[in-house]
Design a protein around this motif. Structure first.
Motif, PDB file in Angstrom:
ATOM      1  N   ASP A   1       0.833  -1.113  -0.060  1.00 39.99           N
ATOM      2  CA  ASP A   1       0.072  -0.058  -0.046  1.00 39.99           C
ATOM      3  C   ASP A   1       0.935   1.098  -0.017  1.00 39.99           C
ATOM      4  O   ASP A   1       1.995   1.215   0.037  1.00 39.99           O
ATOM      5  N   SER A   2       0.449   2.338  -0.137  1.00 41.34           N
ATOM      6  CA  SER A   2       1.215   3.537  -0.362  1.00 41.34           C
ATOM      7  C   SER A   2       1.889   4.074   0.868  1.00 41.34           C
ATOM      8  O   SER A   2       3.011   4.572   0.836  1.00 41.34           O
ATOM      9  N   GLU A   3       1.173   3.855   2.155  1.00 40.24           N
ATOM     10  CA  GLU A   3       2.163   3.876   3.181  1.00 40.24           C
ATOM     11  C   GLU A   3       3.187   3.247   3.483  1.00 40.24           C
ATOM     12  O   GLU A   3       4.624   3.453   4.050  1.00 40.24           O
ATOM     13  N   GLN A   4       3.398   1.711   2.777  1.00 43.97           N
ATOM     14  CA  GLN A   4       4.416   0.982   2.775  1.00 43.97           C
ATOM     15  C   GLN A   4       5.497   1.425   1.941  1.00 43.97           C
ATOM     16  O   GLN A   4       6.665   1.430   2.346  1.00 43.97           O
ATOM     17  N   LEU A   5       5.108   1.993   0.886  1.00 48.61           N
ATOM     18  CA  LEU A   5       5.997   2.718  -0.162  1.00 48.61           C
ATOM     19  C   LEU A   5       6.670   3.648   0.567  1.00 48.61           C
ATOM     20  O   LEU A   5       7.954   3.827   0.323  1.00 48.61           O
ATOM     21  N   LYS A   6       6.218   4.530   1.067  1.00 46.60           N
ATOM     22  CA  LYS A   6       6.507   5.727   1.867  1.00 46.60           C
ATOM     23  C   LYS A   6       7.633   5.470   2.940  1.00 46.60           C
ATOM     24  O   LYS A   6       8.805   5.717   2.997  1.00 46.60           O
ATOM     25  N   HIS A   7       7.344   4.407   3.646  1.00 46.07           N
ATOM     26  CA  HIS A   7       8.260   4.126   4.661  1.00 46.07           C
ATOM     27  C   HIS A   7       9.524   3.239   4.140  1.00 46.07           C
ATOM     28  O   HIS A   7      10.888   3.387   4.634  1.00 46.07           O
ATOM     29  N   LEU A   8       9.227   2.584   2.906  1.00 47.89           N
ATOM     30  CA  LEU A   8      10.453   1.748   2.440  1.00 47.89           C
ATOM     31  C   LEU A   8      11.144   2.856   1.966  1.00 47.89           C
ATOM     32  O   LEU A   8      12.441   2.713   1.820  1.00 47.89           O
ATOM     33  N   ALA A   9      10.641   4.191   1.393  1.00 49.34           N
ATOM     34  CA  ALA A   9      11.662   4.980   0.649  1.00 49.34           C
ATOM     35  C   ALA A   9      12.232   5.758   1.629  1.00 49.34           C
ATOM     36  O   ALA A   9      13.450   5.857   1.440  1.00 49.34           O
ATOM     37  N   LEU A  10      11.808   6.076   2.687  1.00 46.89           N
ATOM     38  CA  LEU A  10      12.616   6.615   3.838  1.00 46.89           C
ATOM     39  C   LEU A  10      13.769   5.694   4.395  1.00 46.89           C
ATOM     40  O   LEU A  10      14.780   6.306   4.693  1.00 46.89           O
ATOM     41  N   ILE A  11      13.313   4.655   4.649  1.00 42.69           N
ATOM     42  CA  ILE A  11      14.397   3.619   5.115  1.00 42.69           C
ATOM     43  C   ILE A  11      15.457   3.503   4.206  1.00 42.69           C
ATOM     44  O   ILE A  11      16.724   3.367   4.557  1.00 42.69           O
ATOM     45  N   ALA A  12      15.195   3.115   2.958  1.00 42.24           N
ATOM     46  CA  ALA A  12      16.052   3.273   1.977  1.00 42.24           C
ATOM     47  C   ALA A  12      17.022   4.155   1.732  1.00 42.24           C
ATOM     48  O   ALA A  12      18.248   4.065   1.698  1.00 42.24           O
ATOM     49  N   HIS A  13      16.474   5.420   1.859  1.00 43.23           N
ATOM     50  CA  HIS A  13      17.190   6.884   1.644  1.00 43.23           C
ATOM     51  C   HIS A  13      18.063   6.997   3.071  1.00 43.23           C
ATOM     52  O   HIS A  13      19.152   7.034   2.866  1.00 43.23           O
ATOM     53  N   HIS A  14      17.505   6.850   4.249  1.00 42.46           N
ATOM     54  CA  HIS A  14      18.455   7.131   5.495  1.00 42.46           C
ATOM     55  C   HIS A  14      18.932   6.324   5.971  1.00 42.46           C
ATOM     56  O   HIS A  14      20.236   6.483   6.559  1.00 42.46           O
ATOM     57  N   CYS A  15      18.635   4.925   5.975  1.00 47.14           N
ATOM     58  CA  CYS A  15      19.267   3.984   6.745  1.00 47.14           C
ATOM     59  C   CYS A  15      20.517   3.304   5.827  1.00 47.14           C
ATOM     60  O   CYS A  15      21.420   2.890   6.429  1.00 47.14           O
ATOM     61  N   TYR A  16      20.171   3.330   4.199  1.00 45.87           N
ATOM     62  CA  TYR A  16      21.161   2.528   3.290  1.00 45.87           C
ATOM     63  C   TYR A  16      21.603   3.132   2.225  1.00 45.87           C
ATOM     64  O   TYR A  16      22.528   2.540   1.610  1.00 45.87           O
ATOM     65  N   GLY A  17      21.316   4.389   2.076  1.00 43.89           N
ATOM     66  CA  GLY A  17      21.794   5.102   1.017  1.00 43.89           C
ATOM     67  C   GLY A  17      21.244   4.417  -0.132  1.00 43.89           C
ATOM     68  O   GLY A  17      22.020   4.428  -1.345  1.00 43.89           O
TER      69      GLY A  17
END
Length: 294
Positions: free
Chosen positions: A236-252
């Motif tokens: 769902d869209s909320e999952q996509l948002k949190h995956l984007a934030l985790i991918a960006h901030h946690c793992y580059g």
């Protein structure tokens, strides 16, 4: 951990409905800063951590911010077990150290020597009421990770990322190895994304001036799994948002973050120019980093 009030442009672009929920099982930070440190600093995540080791829990509680909660529960299959406290703090485990395996690596027999045994009830991940949600699960509990996954399937159904320690050479008796963990996480809808850390060790009897030095033997690794991005319709869209934030901030993992932004734009839940705005954000970040190095 000091919490800074730093603006986060990606959060402003995505507008998630809530903070990203991080669960850290085996939260003792003996290996350095956790991957979600930047998210904590920017106040865009909250952390629920678990560590039954009294010394580790005391250290966590002494340094925590208002966005962090640490609990003494051992997470597992819901049965009672024994916590083997070893001379090396990072060797504590619900599994019995394998004396034969430990002899093959310098100093491991001493570090893995059990100095105390503490009867310990465990709680299933699916049963822990203190967990509101899981977006990112970070887990490092010396061989019991697979048990947590198998008794946490309901909680993990909405998670978008898991960072787990995996074993290539089992150091504990009856310890599941990488292939078993990989198959379980794939069955839950995750794909391997990256190695966050690779732990190689020197094979005994080789011994140099630094016993921690290594040649080629893989022993353990921290592997990041992400929700299968080739099937975006399953998120769902909320999952996509949190995956984007985790991918960006946690793992580059900026490509994965952009992929999430792309799908969100296609759903009309972020502005139509969100992809270009994210790329501009990345370019600005690189320019700032370059100027700071001068």
């Amino acid at each position: 951990m000091a919490i800074q009030h730093l603006p986060d442009e990606l959060t402003a672009l995505l507008q998630p409905a809530r903070l990203t929920d991080v669960v850290d099982i085996g939260a003792n930070p003996i290996d350095g800063d956790p991957p979600y440190k930047t998210m904590l600093q920017r106040r865009i995540c909250r952390v629920t951590g678990f560590d039954p080791h009294p010394l580790a829990l005391a250290r966590l509680n002494a340094a925590k911010s208002d966005l962090e909660t640490y609990l003494p529960h051992a997470v597992g299959d819901g049965d009672s077990h024994t916590l083997n406290i070893c001379r090396g703090l990072g060797f504590a485990s619900l599994l019995q150290p394998d004396a034969r395996a430990l002899t093959h690596f310098p100093n491991f027999s001493e570090l893995g020597r059990v100095v105390d045994r503490v009867p310990l009830p465990t709680r299933r991940l699916d049963d822990i009421a203190e967990i509101a949600a899981i977006d990112l699960l970070k887990i490092d509990i010396q061989g019991s990770e697979l048990s947590v996954f198998r008794h946490g399937r309901a909680r993990l159904a909405k998670a978008v990322a898991i960072q787990t320690e995996v074993s290539f050479v089992p150091l504990y008796e009856k310890q599941p190895v990488f292939g078993e963990v990989d198959l379980e996480l794939r069955s839950l809808g995750f794909l391997p994304h990256m190695f966050a850390a690779i732990n190689k060790k020197m094979i005994a009897p080789m011994l140099g001036p630094d016993p921690a030095a290594a040649f080629n033997q893989l022993v353990e690794a921290d592997v990041v799994y992400v929700r299968d991005f080739t099937r975006p319709e399953a998120m769902d869209s909320e999952q996509l948002k949190h995956l984007a934030l985790i991918a960006h901030h946690c793992y580059g993992s900026f490509d994965l973050a952009l992929n999430c932004v792309h799908h969100l734009a296609a759903r009309n839940v972020v502005p139509p120019d969100a992809r270009n705005r994210y790329l501009t954000l990345l370019q600005a970040g690189r320019a700032t980093a370059a100027s700071q190095r001068l």
